[in-house]
Motif scaffolding. Structure first.
Motif, short mmCIF file in Angstrom:
data_model
loop_
_atom_site.label_atom_id
_atom_site.label_comp_id
_atom_site.label_asym_id
_atom_site.label_seq_id
_atom_site.Cartn_x
_atom_site.Cartn_y
_atom_site.Cartn_z
N PHE A 2 -11.98 -22.21 29.76
CA PHE A 2 -11.09 -21.47 28.86
C PHE A 2 -11.21 -21.97 27.42
O PHE A 2 -11.32 -21.18 26.48
CB PHE A 2 -9.65 -21.60 29.35
N GLN A 3 -11.20 -23.28 27.21
CA GLN A 3 -11.15 -23.85 25.87
C GLN A 3 -12.39 -23.47 25.05
O GLN A 3 -12.29 -23.02 23.91
CB GLN A 3 -11.02 -25.38 25.94
N LYS A 4 -13.56 -23.65 25.64
CA LYS A 4 -14.78 -23.37 24.90
C LYS A 4 -15.00 -21.87 24.71
O LYS A 4 -15.50 -21.43 23.66
CB LYS A 4 -15.98 -24.00 25.61
N ALA A 5 -14.64 -21.08 25.72
CA ALA A 5 -14.74 -19.63 25.56
C ALA A 5 -13.89 -19.16 24.39
O ALA A 5 -14.32 -18.36 23.55
CB ALA A 5 -14.32 -18.92 26.84
N LYS A 6 -12.67 -19.68 24.32
CA LYS A 6 -11.76 -19.31 23.23
C LYS A 6 -12.28 -19.83 21.89
O LYS A 6 -12.22 -19.12 20.88
CB LYS A 6 -10.37 -19.90 23.50
N ALA A 7 -12.82 -21.05 21.87
CA ALA A 7 -13.30 -21.63 20.62
C ALA A 7 -14.44 -20.81 20.03
O ALA A 7 -14.46 -20.50 18.83
CB ALA A 7 -13.76 -23.08 20.86
N TYR A 8 -15.42 -20.43 20.88
CA TYR A 8 -16.54 -19.65 20.37
C TYR A 8 -16.12 -18.23 19.97
O TYR A 8 -16.63 -17.68 18.98
CB TYR A 8 -17.67 -19.60 21.40
N ALA A 9 -15.19 -17.66 20.70
CA ALA A 9 -14.69 -16.34 20.32
C ALA A 9 -13.96 -16.41 18.97
O ALA A 9 -14.15 -15.53 18.10
CB ALA A 9 -13.75 -15.80 21.40
N ASP A 10 -13.18 -17.46 18.76
CA ASP A 10 -12.48 -17.64 17.48
C ASP A 10 -13.47 -17.81 16.34
O ASP A 10 -13.29 -17.26 15.25
CB ASP A 10 -11.55 -18.85 17.54
N ARG A 11 -14.54 -18.58 16.58
CA ARG A 11 -15.55 -18.77 15.52
C ARG A 11 -16.22 -17.44 15.17
O ARG A 11 -16.45 -17.15 13.99
CB ARG A 11 -16.61 -19.76 16.00
N GLY A 12 -16.54 -16.67 16.19
CA GLY A 12 -17.16 -15.38 15.93
C GLY A 12 -16.24 -14.46 15.13
O GLY A 12 -16.69 -13.77 14.21
N LEU A 13 -14.97 -14.45 15.47
CA LEU A 13 -14.01 -13.61 14.74
C LEU A 13 -13.86 -14.07 13.30
O LEU A 13 -13.70 -13.24 12.38
CB LEU A 13 -12.67 -13.62 15.46
N LEU A 14 -13.88 -15.38 13.06
CA LEU A 14 -13.79 -15.89 11.69
C LEU A 14 -14.99 -15.44 10.85
O LEU A 14 -14.84 -15.04 9.68
CB LEU A 14 -13.72 -17.42 11.70
N LEU A 15 -16.19 -15.49 11.44
CA LEU A 15 -17.37 -15.04 10.72
C LEU A 15 -17.33 -13.54 10.47
O LEU A 15 -17.74 -13.06 9.40
CB LEU A 15 -18.64 -15.40 11.50
N LEU A 16 -16.83 -12.78 11.42
CA LEU A 16 -16.68 -11.33 11.21
C LEU A 16 -15.71 -11.04 10.08
O LEU A 16 -15.93 -10.14 9.26
CB LEU A 16 -16.21 -10.67 12.51
N ALA A 17 -14.62 -11.80 10.02
CA ALA A 17 -13.65 -11.61 8.94
C ALA A 17 -14.24 -12.02 7.59
O ALA A 17 -13.92 -11.44 6.55
CB ALA A 17 -12.40 -12.43 9.22
N LYS A 18 -15.16 -12.99 7.62
CA LYS A 18 -15.76 -13.48 6.37
C LYS A 18 -16.76 -12.48 5.81
O LYS A 18 -16.77 -12.21 4.60
CB LYS A 18 -16.44 -14.82 6.64
#
Length: 615
Positions: free
Chosen positions: A171-187
């Motif tokens: 759960f932790q790593k799946a969430k971490a990578y998904a959050d990183r991807g969303l941050l890059l999309l927002a950027k």
């Protein structure tokens, strides 16, 4: 354009035209690239593994004709196509083996800075991910990460990481990578990755559901559905709705779960829903009405729909299989004819390629041998010219060194002789001339007064002093003991004279057996020792001197030690003192010296090799 329009037959036709054009122009690289592309079309869209392998067999003959770097790229892509053939055949180990061969080609040909390593690792990851081996897939995703040069390319990579960590239950790593991807999309806000945004929210929702974080899981599912619904062609909206309904059901909200499924079923006419997804939706509705909603009629209704859909899937699968077999049967003869023609063309291409390769190799060998012979001749000429030039330079340098050495010897002799003349003149002026002048004055006095015995005694003593001074000057100029008894005796006499005429305590030590040397060499050494002792007497303010001299194994050694005040060697040399004369004499003899001077005294050690000629 053919690929963009999904017209695979047109793409194959255009690629064949390109192969023919490259063949007519003898463009080997273009032909190899086109054949690799044709093999990709055959295996990716036609699922024709046999045709793909035939094209690859021609490529394997063409690649050795290319330049070094192009060979590496083509070999890597060749192994990727072979690997994909095994992927379609569900031979995972063989596929992985060929992908590793591609990586070996990347390392051997130095292609680490190209996009090839990243592509190969991603393909390897997809192989294991599609076969539900998320841990192996994650291993290769981590291998691919260092080869990303642009931050934007991390977005799809993070999507793959999140998907595989969901499969692995992390759960932790799946969430971490998904959050990183969303941050890059927002950027970066790139429309090309909008579908990735939906997938990342979907994976976040699935990951949070694994840890019973129902509220945030529902929020991310809803966000994923909204993002997907905004796309011109929704991609995974049905799967998102089914997963969202399952989250509602597991969180205890059966009504929202049934409402979500109902919304999905209402959209079935607008969007094509995968039958497996639809079957999952029916089964979930059956569980809802059997369990918390307590409506057995509706439960029976959805169970019936699921059963009919399962039967339909089975019948459809069977019918599809029958249709495929019928089509294969009807086209088998046509395919055989096409295969025969293709095999003939491929054999012809292989024969031509082999002939071209043989001719090219022969020309290459002839050119290589000619070039090697030419380079060898040039190298020999250059070596001879350099050797001759080096010999001339060496001869000139030897001649210059000889001349310089002769000049130094002559300069040293002239300087030594001039200094001896000056010292002799001073000794005569200060000693003998003064004595004779005093005698002259006393003799002139006798003209007026009668000569007494005291006067006669005084004149006799003054004459003896004058004679002694003349002997000392004569001995300094050319010691008669040096010619009669050799160097050792001459130095002993010189040390005795200095002890008698000064307060300097001189101790002379030598080896018991000391051979006679060349006359000129003995004179040189005598003058060097004489200069050293006179320098000590004039400048060192010493009270004791130790002079040691030995001759063993053709090596003459002289050591002079005093307890004087010492001196600064660099400053003394710069002032042009007698040390320069000593050094020039030593250089003429090929000797070496070492000086150690401080406030407690000075030690000078001299060595002269006796094997070289002198004079």
């Amino acid at each position: 354009m053919a690929l963009q329009g999904s017209d695979i037959d047109s793409a194959i036709y255009v690629t064949r035209q390109a192969i023919g054009y490259c063949d007519s122009r003898h463009f080997t690289l273009g032909k190899s690239v086109s054949l690799l592309h044709l093999s990709f079309l055959a295996v990716r869209y036609k699922r024709d593994i046999a045709a793909c392998n035939q094209y690859l067999s021609v490529v394997s003959v063409l690649i050795p004709q290319l330049c070094y770097k192009d060979q590496g790229i083509q070999w890597a892509n060749f192994y990727r196509r072979k690997a994909y053939c095994f992927v379609l055949s569900d031979q995972i180990d063989s596929a992985a083996s060929y992908y590793h061969r591609a990586l070996t080609a990347v390392d051997e040909f130095g292609l680490q800075k190209t996009e090839l390593p990243y592509s190969i690792f991603i393909e390897l990851s997809n192989v294991y991910s599609n076969n539900e081996q998320p841990h192996t897939a994650l291993f290769y995703l981590n291998k691919a990460k260092p080869y990303i040069s642009d931050e934007i390319d991390l977005i799809p990579l993070y999507e793959n990481f999140s998907t595989n960590y969901v499969m692995a239950g992390d759960f932790q790593k799946a969430k971490a990578y998904a959050d990183r991807g969303l941050l890059l999309l927002a950027k970066y806000k790139l429309s090309v990755y909008e579908m990735v945004r939906s997938t990342l929210h979907f994976r976040l929702g699935q990951a949070e559901a694994l840890h019973n974080l129902w509220k945030s899981a529902i929020a991310h599912h809803l966000q994923a559905a909204a993002e997907d619904d905004r796309q011109p062609v929704p991609g995974q909206l049905p799967e998102i709705y089914v997963s969202l309904a399952r989250v509602y059901y597991l969180s205890g909200d059966a009504h929202k779960a049934s409402a979500t499924i109902a919304k999905l079923l209402r959209s079935a006419q607008r969007n094509e829903i995968d039958h497996h997804t639809l079957n999952a939706a029916y089964n979930l509705m059956c569980r809802l009405y059997t369990g918390p909603l307590q409506d057995y009629r509706m439960a029976y209704h959805y169970k019936a729909l699921a059963s009919r859909l399962a039967d339909s899937l089975h019948l459809t699968s069977r019918q599809k299989l029958i249709n495929e077999l019928e089509v294969k049967y009807r086209t088998s003869e046509k395919d055989k004819e096409i295969s025969r023609k293709q095999a003939f063309l491929i054999k012809k291409d292989i024969a031509i390629a082999k002939e071209q390769l043989s001719s090219s190799r022969q020309r290459s060998w002839i050119l290589t041998i000619t070039l090697a012979a030419f380079l060898l001749i040039c190298l020999i000429i250059i070596i001879l010219m350099k050797h001759q030039a080096a010999s001339r330079i060496h001869k000139k340098s030897v001649e210059m060194m000889k001349r310089e050495n002769e000049v130094n010897v002559l300069r040293s002799r002239i300087a030594g002789e001039e200094k001896e003349r000056q010292r002799l003149a001073k000794d005569l002026h200060d000693g003998v001339v003064v004595l004779f002048s005093s005698i002259k004055m006393r003799v002139e006095k006798w003209r007026k007064d009668p000569l007494s015995s005291a006067d006669l005694s005084w004149v006799t003593h003054r004459m003896e002093d004058a004679i002694r001074e003349l002997k000392i000057s004569s001995n300094n100029l050319m010691p008669h003991r040096l010619h009669e008894n050799g160097l050792v005796k001459a130095i002993e006499d010189f040390c005795l004279i200095l002890r008698q005429g000064t307060a300097l305590d001189i101790v002379f030590q030598r080896t018991e057996v000391f051979p006679r040397l060349n006359v000129e060499l003995e004179l040189f050494i005598y003058r060097i020792i004489q200069e050293l002792l006179q320098n000590i007497m004039k400048h060192a303010e010493a009270t004791k001197v130790l002079l040691q001299m030995s001759c063993r194994n053709h090596l003459l050694s002289v050591t002079v030690e005093d307890n004087g005040k010492g001196f600064d060697l660099s400053a003394t040399r710069a002032q042009g003192s007698g040390l320069n004369n000593i050094w020039e004499r030593l250089a003429a003899l090929g000797g070496q010296w070492d000086i150690n001077s401080n406030a407690q005294g000075t030690t000078i050690h001299i060595e002269i090799e006796m094997t070289r000629p002198y004079g």
